[in-house]
Design a protein around this motif. Structure first.
Motif, PDB file in Angstrom:
ATOM      1  N   LEU A  10       0.704  -1.293   0.098  1.00 12.77           N
ATOM      2  CA  LEU A  10       0.028   0.061   0.162  1.00 12.77           C
ATOM      3  C   LEU A  10       0.967   1.399   0.034  1.00 12.77           C
ATOM      4  N   ILE A  34      -1.613  -1.004  -4.071  1.00  7.47           N
ATOM      5  CA  ILE A  34      -2.620  -0.382  -4.186  1.00  7.47           C
ATOM      6  C   ILE A  34      -2.232   0.917  -3.519  1.00  7.47           C
ATOM      7  N   ALA A  36      -3.225   5.123  -1.906  1.00  3.95           N
ATOM      8  CA  ALA A  36      -4.084   6.117  -1.070  1.00  3.95           C
ATOM      9  C   ALA A  36      -3.507   7.342  -1.241  1.00  3.95           C
ATOM     10  N   GLU A  41      -7.696   7.591   4.155  1.00  2.00           N
ATOM     11  CA  GLU A  41      -7.928   6.771   2.907  1.00  2.00           C
ATOM     12  C   GLU A  41      -7.264   5.416   3.205  1.00  2.00           C
ATOM     13  N   ILE A  45      -8.676   1.508   3.482  1.00  2.00           N
ATOM     14  CA  ILE A  45      -8.299   0.517   2.726  1.00  2.00           C
ATOM     15  C   ILE A  45      -7.739  -0.927   3.490  1.00  2.00           C
ATOM     16  N   GLU A  48     -10.186  -3.189   5.138  1.00  2.07           N
ATOM     17  CA  GLU A  48     -10.722  -4.409   4.196  1.00  2.07           C
ATOM     18  C   GLU A  48      -9.703  -5.311   3.411  1.00  2.07           C
TER      19      GLU A  48
END
Length: 121
Positions: A10, A34, A36, A41, A45, A48
């Protein structure tokens, strides 16, 4: 569930160019990525999905990388955390719980060495 062959990272940075640059580099070296735009934010994430590595800018609006790192550590989420900044905030981010620090502009050799040590852990 994360792919054991392709660790998931991330990237959290308010600068779109940095997110794209890191995504391109990390994707080309075999990582799932991924992104953010800020710490808030990123936390959504993180609720999840689990990650192997978090790369977070220290200076961001809404929730900076130091607050995000503290929150991740408080929630006992198990991942390697790399803080990054244009100014030398290494001590601040390491005290918050980060494992590594990158100074911007990014040195991809340094990032690669962090990734190599991470993949051996």
């Amino acid at each position: 569930m994360n792919d054991p062959i392709r660790p998931t990272i991330l990237i959290v940075d308010d600068d779109r160019r940095i997110r794209m640059l890191l995504t391109d580099f990390l994707s080309s070296t075999g990582y799932n990525v991924i992104t953010a735009q800020n710490g808030r934010e990123a936390l959504e994430i993180l609720k999840e999905k689990s990650f192997d590595l978090l790369i977070a800018d220290v200076n961001m609006p809404e929730m900076d990388g130091i607050a995000l790192t503290r929150k991740v550590r408080d929630l006992d989420m198990s991942m390697v955390i790399v803080g990054m900044s244009v100014d030398d905030r290494k001590n601040d981010i390491l005290k918050a719980g980060a494992d590594h620090f990158l100074l911007k502009p990014l040195d991809f050799r340094h990032l690669k060495s962090i990734l190599n040590s991470f993949s051996k852990e």
